[in-house]
Design a protein around this motif. Sequence first.
Motif, short mmCIF file in Angstrom:
data_model
loop_
_atom_site.label_atom_id
_atom_site.label_comp_id
_atom_site.label_asym_id
_atom_site.label_seq_id
_atom_site.Cartn_x
_atom_site.Cartn_y
_atom_site.Cartn_z
N MET A 196 11.11 3.32 8.30
CA MET A 196 10.14 4.43 8.33
C MET A 196 9.29 4.43 7.06
O MET A 196 8.07 4.50 7.10
N GLY A 197 9.96 4.29 5.91
CA GLY A 197 9.25 4.27 4.63
C GLY A 197 8.28 3.11 4.57
O GLY A 197 7.13 3.27 4.17
N ARG A 198 8.76 1.95 5.03
CA ARG A 198 7.88 0.79 4.97
C ARG A 198 6.67 0.98 5.86
O ARG A 198 5.55 0.68 5.47
N ARG A 199 6.89 1.49 7.06
CA ARG A 199 5.75 1.70 7.97
C ARG A 199 4.75 2.69 7.38
O ARG A 199 3.54 2.51 7.50
N THR A 200 5.27 3.72 6.76
CA THR A 200 4.37 4.70 6.13
C THR A 200 3.53 4.02 5.06
O THR A 200 2.30 4.20 5.01
N ASN A 201 4.18 3.23 4.21
CA ASN A 201 3.44 2.54 3.15
C ASN A 201 2.40 1.60 3.73
O ASN A 201 1.27 1.53 3.25
N LEU A 202 2.78 0.86 4.79
CA LEU A 202 1.83 -0.08 5.38
C LEU A 202 0.64 0.67 5.99
O LEU A 202 -0.51 0.26 5.86
N ALA A 203 0.95 1.79 6.63
CA ALA A 203 -0.13 2.59 7.21
C ALA A 203 -1.06 3.08 6.11
O ALA A 203 -2.29 3.04 6.25
N LEU A 204 -0.49 3.50 4.98
CA LEU A 204 -1.32 3.97 3.86
C LEU A 204 -2.17 2.83 3.31
O LEU A 204 -3.33 3.05 2.91
N ALA A 205 -1.61 1.61 3.30
CA ALA A 205 -2.39 0.46 2.82
C ALA A 205 -3.65 0.30 3.66
O ALA A 205 -4.75 0.12 3.14
N VAL A 206 -3.47 0.41 4.98
CA VAL A 206 -4.61 0.27 5.89
C VAL A 206 -5.59 1.44 5.70
O VAL A 206 -6.81 1.24 5.58
N LEU A 207 -5.05 2.66 5.65
CA LEU A 207 -5.92 3.85 5.64
C LEU A 207 -6.73 3.96 4.35
O LEU A 207 -7.93 4.25 4.38
N VAL A 208 -6.08 3.73 3.21
CA VAL A 208 -6.81 3.85 1.94
C VAL A 208 -7.89 2.77 1.85
O VAL A 208 -9.03 3.05 1.46
N SER A 209 -7.55 1.54 2.26
CA SER A 209 -8.56 0.47 2.24
C SER A 209 -9.71 0.80 3.18
O SER A 209 -10.89 0.64 2.83
N ALA A 210 -9.37 1.26 4.38
CA ALA A 210 -10.41 1.58 5.36
C ALA A 210 -11.30 2.71 4.84
O ALA A 210 -12.52 2.66 4.98
N ALA A 211 -10.69 3.72 4.21
CA ALA A 211 -11.48 4.84 3.69
C ALA A 211 -12.46 4.34 2.64
O ALA A 211 -13.63 4.70 2.64
N PHE A 212 -11.98 3.46 1.76
CA PHE A 212 -12.87 3.00 0.70
C PHE A 212 -14.01 2.16 1.25
O PHE A 212 -15.18 2.38 0.94
N VAL A 213 -13.66 1.20 2.11
CA VAL A 213 -14.68 0.29 2.64
C VAL A 213 -15.73 1.06 3.46
O VAL A 213 -16.94 0.86 3.31
N THR A 214 -15.27 1.98 4.32
CA THR A 214 -16.23 2.72 5.14
C THR A 214 -17.03 3.71 4.28
O THR A 214 -18.19 3.97 4.59
N GLY A 215 -16.42 4.22 3.22
CA GLY A 215 -17.16 5.11 2.31
C GLY A 215 -18.32 4.37 1.68
O GLY A 215 -19.47 4.84 1.70
#
Length: 320
Positions: free
Chosen positions: A1-20
């Motif tokens: 669960m922890g790992r999936r959360t971290n991986l999801a955050l990796a995708v989300l933070v990168s996506a937020a920055f790139v799309t910003g």
Amino acid sequence: MGRRTNLALAVLVSAAFVTGVAGFLLGGSRTGLVLVVHGVAGLAIVLLVPWKTIVVRRGLRRHRPDSWLSVGLAVAVVAAVASGVVHSVGIWQARGIWSAMGLHIGAALMVVPLFGWHLRARPQWPRRADLSRRAVVRGVAVVGGALAVRAVTRDDLRFTGSHEIGSFRPAEMPVVQWLDDSPPSIPLDGWALVVGDRQVGYDELLERSEEVVAALDCTGGWYSTQWWRGVRVGHLLGPDRAGRSIEIVSATGYGRRFPIGDADHLLLATHVGDEPLSQGHGFPVRLVAPSRRGFWWVKWVVAVRTSDRPWWLQSPVPFT
Ligand code: HEM
Ligand code: HEM
Ligand SMILES: Nc1nc2c(c(=O)[nH]1)N[C@H]1C(S)=C(S)[C@@H](COP(=O)(O)O)O[C@H]1N2
Ligand SMILES: [Mo]
């Protein structure tokens, strides 16, 4: 669960920055879709907080000497998300660096190095088992939740994410410089616009003018739609324009380069809403570049010239 959360955050933070960043540079209607992804990625981070809290507690219990950097990352991410929401909701619409959008971009720029460090210091690799059916269902639920939150938090913004201000009331339109430029005072007598190797006087510009409606959309988070009057760049260049790009140069040294094909869309404006431009807005002549962000709308234009350089051979944003 922890790992999936971290991986999801990796995708989300990168996506937020790139799309910003993409939303910041783009101005056309495709920007709308980019900012949907942006808002969803940014808001989904919030929805993952309950799970990430478990990871954080476990991590902090290990008393690593560098955990304060992770805490710094958390502060920067919270600041980025909060300022993004404050901008979107529209409860605070100051302008300049100390605006919600200014703070938002500042916080996002703080996130980058801390996030890069966090990924290196606390690496986490996906496993095939991570992509279970349950994980996919959860993922869809988080994205759906973020879409719902976005629908509630987003004020009546343009597709670029900007708030409307002073449309068709030029006196209320803010005066904005990109970084450290300052409005020069340009007297009309003796003034002429340099077009290639020709000189075009102010009166000649007035004679050939036409009007367009266009929105000046500053990356600082506001836009203003106005009637602009002036001469099309294509008109001034004439039919036999050689070269690949058009340089628009300001009296201050500020300038942008455009694809040659844009000549007929670009307007060299002398008037806004039936009044001559004020000094702050670019007197005597400023560029109106419909569907492009404000930093393309060069003020105090003194020269227009074609060039063999491709338009993209310039810094993505100006330097003054
Ligand atoms: C890690 C980096 C970032 C995060 C976590 C983030 C997060 C957010 C969030 C949560 C919102 C509010 C969405 C809503 O309430 O509907 C937002 C809006 C916005 N952000 Fe970011 N952002 C980041 C980076 C950037 C960057 C680098 C830029 C521009 C250079 C940017 C530009 C915007 C704009 C224009 C909006 C308003 C968009 C709209 O709602 O249509 N963001 N951001
Ligand atoms: C929104 C982005 C994130 C924030 C704010 C954040 C914050 C934190 C904090 C405050 C800690 C506890 C302190 C520490 O161990 O240093 C931590 C631990 C950790 N984080 Fe993150 N993190 C984020 C994203 C990520 C990502 C993308 C990954 C990896 C893909 C990751 C992997 C980890 C790991 C492995 C730990 C240590 C857990 C343990 O020791 O049991 N984090 N994070
Ligand atoms: N010469 C010059 N032109 C410039 C700028 C500048 O700093 N110098 N700023 C740009 C930016 S970022 C914007 S948003 C618009 C603002 O135009 P306004 O002051 O008429 O609102 O001008 C653009 N043209
Ligand atoms: Mo701007």
